[in-house]
Design an enzyme around this catalytic site. Structure first.
Site, short mmCIF file in Angstrom:
data_model
loop_
_atom_site.label_atom_id
_atom_site.label_comp_id
_atom_site.label_asym_id
_atom_site.label_seq_id
_atom_site.Cartn_x
_atom_site.Cartn_y
_atom_site.Cartn_z
N ARG A 1 -17.22 -7.88 12.72
CA ARG A 1 -18.26 -6.85 12.75
C ARG A 1 -18.69 -6.55 11.31
NH1 ARG A 1 -19.30 -7.69 17.24
NH2 ARG A 1 -19.16 -6.35 19.05
N HIS B 1 -25.93 -12.73 13.95
CA HIS B 1 -24.99 -12.19 14.94
C HIS B 1 -25.08 -13.00 16.25
CE1 HIS B 1 -22.69 -8.44 16.54
NE2 HIS B 1 -22.34 -9.55 17.20
P1 NDP Z 1 -8.72 -8.93 20.44
O1 NDP Z 1 -8.64 -7.50 20.80
O2 NDP Z 1 -8.25 -9.95 21.41
O3 NDP Z 1 -7.95 -9.21 19.07
C1 NDP Z 1 -8.06 -8.34 17.98
C2 NDP Z 1 -7.08 -8.78 16.91
O4 NDP Z 1 -7.31 -7.96 15.74
C3 NDP Z 1 -5.63 -8.59 17.31
O5 NDP Z 1 -4.84 -9.66 16.83
C4 NDP Z 1 -5.24 -7.29 16.58
O6 NDP Z 1 -3.87 -7.19 16.25
C5 NDP Z 1 -6.06 -7.43 15.34
N1 NDP Z 1 -6.25 -6.11 14.71
C6 NDP Z 1 -6.83 -5.02 15.22
N2 NDP Z 1 -6.75 -3.98 14.35
C7 NDP Z 1 -6.06 -4.45 13.28
C8 NDP Z 1 -5.63 -3.85 12.07
N3 NDP Z 1 -5.87 -2.57 11.78
N4 NDP Z 1 -4.95 -4.63 11.20
C9 NDP Z 1 -4.68 -5.93 11.48
N5 NDP Z 1 -5.06 -6.55 12.62
C10 NDP Z 1 -5.75 -5.81 13.50
O7 NDP Z 1 -10.28 -9.21 20.07
P2 NDP Z 1 -11.08 -10.57 20.17
O8 NDP Z 1 -10.34 -11.63 19.46
O9 NDP Z 1 -11.50 -10.82 21.57
O10 NDP Z 1 -12.42 -10.17 19.37
C11 NDP Z 1 -12.37 -9.74 18.02
C12 NDP Z 1 -13.72 -9.19 17.59
O11 NDP Z 1 -14.67 -10.24 17.44
C13 NDP Z 1 -14.41 -8.25 18.59
O12 NDP Z 1 -13.86 -6.95 18.55
C14 NDP Z 1 -15.84 -8.28 18.08
O13 NDP Z 1 -16.04 -7.27 17.11
C15 NDP Z 1 -15.97 -9.64 17.43
N6 NDP Z 1 -16.89 -10.52 18.16
C16 NDP Z 1 -17.97 -11.03 17.47
C17 NDP Z 1 -18.85 -11.86 18.10
C18 NDP Z 1 -19.99 -12.47 17.35
O14 NDP Z 1 -20.85 -13.11 17.96
N7 NDP Z 1 -20.05 -12.31 16.03
C19 NDP Z 1 -18.69 -12.25 19.50
C20 NDP Z 1 -17.51 -11.68 20.11
C21 NDP Z 1 -16.66 -10.85 19.46
P3 NDP Z 1 -2.71 -7.13 17.39
O15 NDP Z 1 -2.63 -8.55 17.91
O16 NDP Z 1 -1.51 -6.73 16.65
O17 NDP Z 1 -3.19 -6.15 18.42
C1 OXD Z 2 -19.57 -9.25 21.24
C2 OXD Z 2 -20.61 -9.70 20.32
O1 OXD Z 2 -18.85 -8.29 20.93
O2 OXD Z 2 -21.44 -10.55 20.73
O3 OXD Z 2 -19.44 -9.84 22.33
O4 OXD Z 2 -20.62 -9.29 19.16
#
Ligand code: NDP
Ligand code: OXD
Length: 313
Positions: free
Chosen positions: A228, A276
């Site tokens: 993000r 994005h």
């Molecule tokens: P998940 O919830 O599956 O994974 C999130 C990961 O981030 C976990 O490993 C979590 O740790 C870690 N995390 C969260 N907070 C912290 C912190 N404070 N410090 C360290 N690690 C942290 O999410 P996804 O993998 O499904 O998606 C991740 C993000 O990708 C979405 O939230 C979205 O913002 C972005 N996204 C972007 C897209 C794009 O087109 N650019 C498309 C889709 C998603 P833990 O394992 O310990 O919980």
């Molecule tokens: C999502 C994105 O969160 O596209 O799915 O950013």
């Protein structure tokens, strides 16, 4: 009982048609048009206007139309009902494609050749390091981060991951929390951010983090952020690029989207901008996942992919 579509910037009529086809028994209503608020049991949202989901007394669940949920928790008046997000193998695959593509662009120094071609420059220094000599660090080891890690490993990159809670993942060195951050960064030539935006992660990609990246790498350090825009401090990224401490940045997400015309990121020679779209699922697949969730609830089964509101992801 109805499904309320609450979205901005998307073609709501297309989404209405998709849900009507998938859930013929359920009226689909749209925020901004007149509808019976008592009949709404479900909301599917993408960036609904904050405060607009109040006064829905029979609401049972809110579905994010994407993987991220930061826009939901940014709404201080969000109704206190379960929130579920999209977890979709197609979306995950697309994100891994993006991450692999841009890691390979840095490994193979492709940006350099793209700059040299208009000048018809045949570079004497044609050496290409092996993937195993580049260390990729993935911030966020969730659905997206773990898949990208595995695919980068298949190509041969030396991959590690960083998450909030400690993890044991076979064949993947992992680091966790603030205490693991310095060691993780110090072994990172390409930093890939796949973190969610939460109060804890906002602004995390700033001067201090960038200064901690590896200084002893064959190439780099480089940054790829597809999590993000709120994770990054754009002036700090530009300053590190201009100082030469960061050698390139690939950004799919931005503090303000669309990226403003006057942003220096557009024209910086070391920045790659994508709009994005690192991972966009087929809308039909997303609608089908949400329809399946609604059917599950209607059958008395538990909701999948529920988000923890206290963690914000
Ligand atoms: P998940 O919830 O599956 O994974 C999130 C990961 O981030 C976990 O490993 C979590 O740790 C870690 N995390 C969260 N907070 C912290 C912190 N404070 N410090 C360290 N690690 C942290 O999410 P996804 O993998 O499904 O998606 C991740 C993000 O990708 C979405 O939230 C979205 O913002 C972005 N996204 C972007 C897209 C794009 O087109 N650019 C498309 C889709 C998603 P833990 O394992 O310990 O919980
Ligand atoms: C999502 C994105 O969160 O596209 O799915 O950013």
């Amino acid at each position: 009982m109805s499904l309320l579509l609450a979205m901005q910037g998307w073609h709501v009529e297309d989404w209405r048609a998709r849900f009507e086809a998938l859930l013929p028994e359920m009226p689909v209503v749209v925020l901004g048009e007149p509808f019976d608020r008592r009949a709404v049991h479900y909301v599917a949202s993408w960036k609904h206007p904050p405060g607009s989901l109040g006064g829905l007394p029979n609401l049972a669940a809110i579905f994010s139309l994407g993987a991220g949920v930061d826009f939901l928790f940014a709404d201080e008046a969000l109704p206190d009902v379960p929130v579920a997000r999209v977890v979709d193998p197609d979306l995950t695959t697309r994100m891994s494609e993006y991450v692999v593509l841009h890691c390979l662009m840095y490994l193979r120094q492709q940006h350099r050749y793209m700059r040299q071609q208009p000048a018809k420059l045949w570079d004497d220094d044609r050496h290409q390091p092996a993937a195993r000599s580049l260390r990729v660090g993935i911030m966020g080891l969730g659905e997206l981060g773990l898949d990208a890690a595995r695919k980068l490993q298949l190509i041969g990159f030396d991959v590690a991951g960083w998450s909030r809670s400690p993890k044991t993942v076979e064949g993947l060195p992992t680091f966790a929390g603030e205490e693991g951050m310095a060691a993780f960064l110090a072994r990172t030539d390409i930093l890939v951010s796949l973190l969610p935006l939460t109060p804890q992660t906002r602004g995390i990609i700033g001067a201090e983090l960038l200064a901690g990246l590896a200084k002893d790498g064959r190439l780099g350090p480089f940054l790829i952020n597809a999590g993000r825009g709120g994770l990054q401090v754009e002036p700090d990224i530009l300053a590190a690029l201009d100082a030469g401490t960061l050698k390139g940045a690939t950004l799919d997400v931005f503090e303000t989207e669309p990226l403003p015309q006057d942003s220096p990121l557009w024209t910086h020679p070391l920045v790659t901008v994508t709009p994005h779209n690192a991972a966009m699922s087929e809308p039909e697949a997303v609608a089908a996942l949400i329809a399946a969730q609604i059917r599950r609830l209607e059958a008395g089964e538990p909701l999948q992919h529920i988000v923890d509101p206290t963690r914000g992801y």
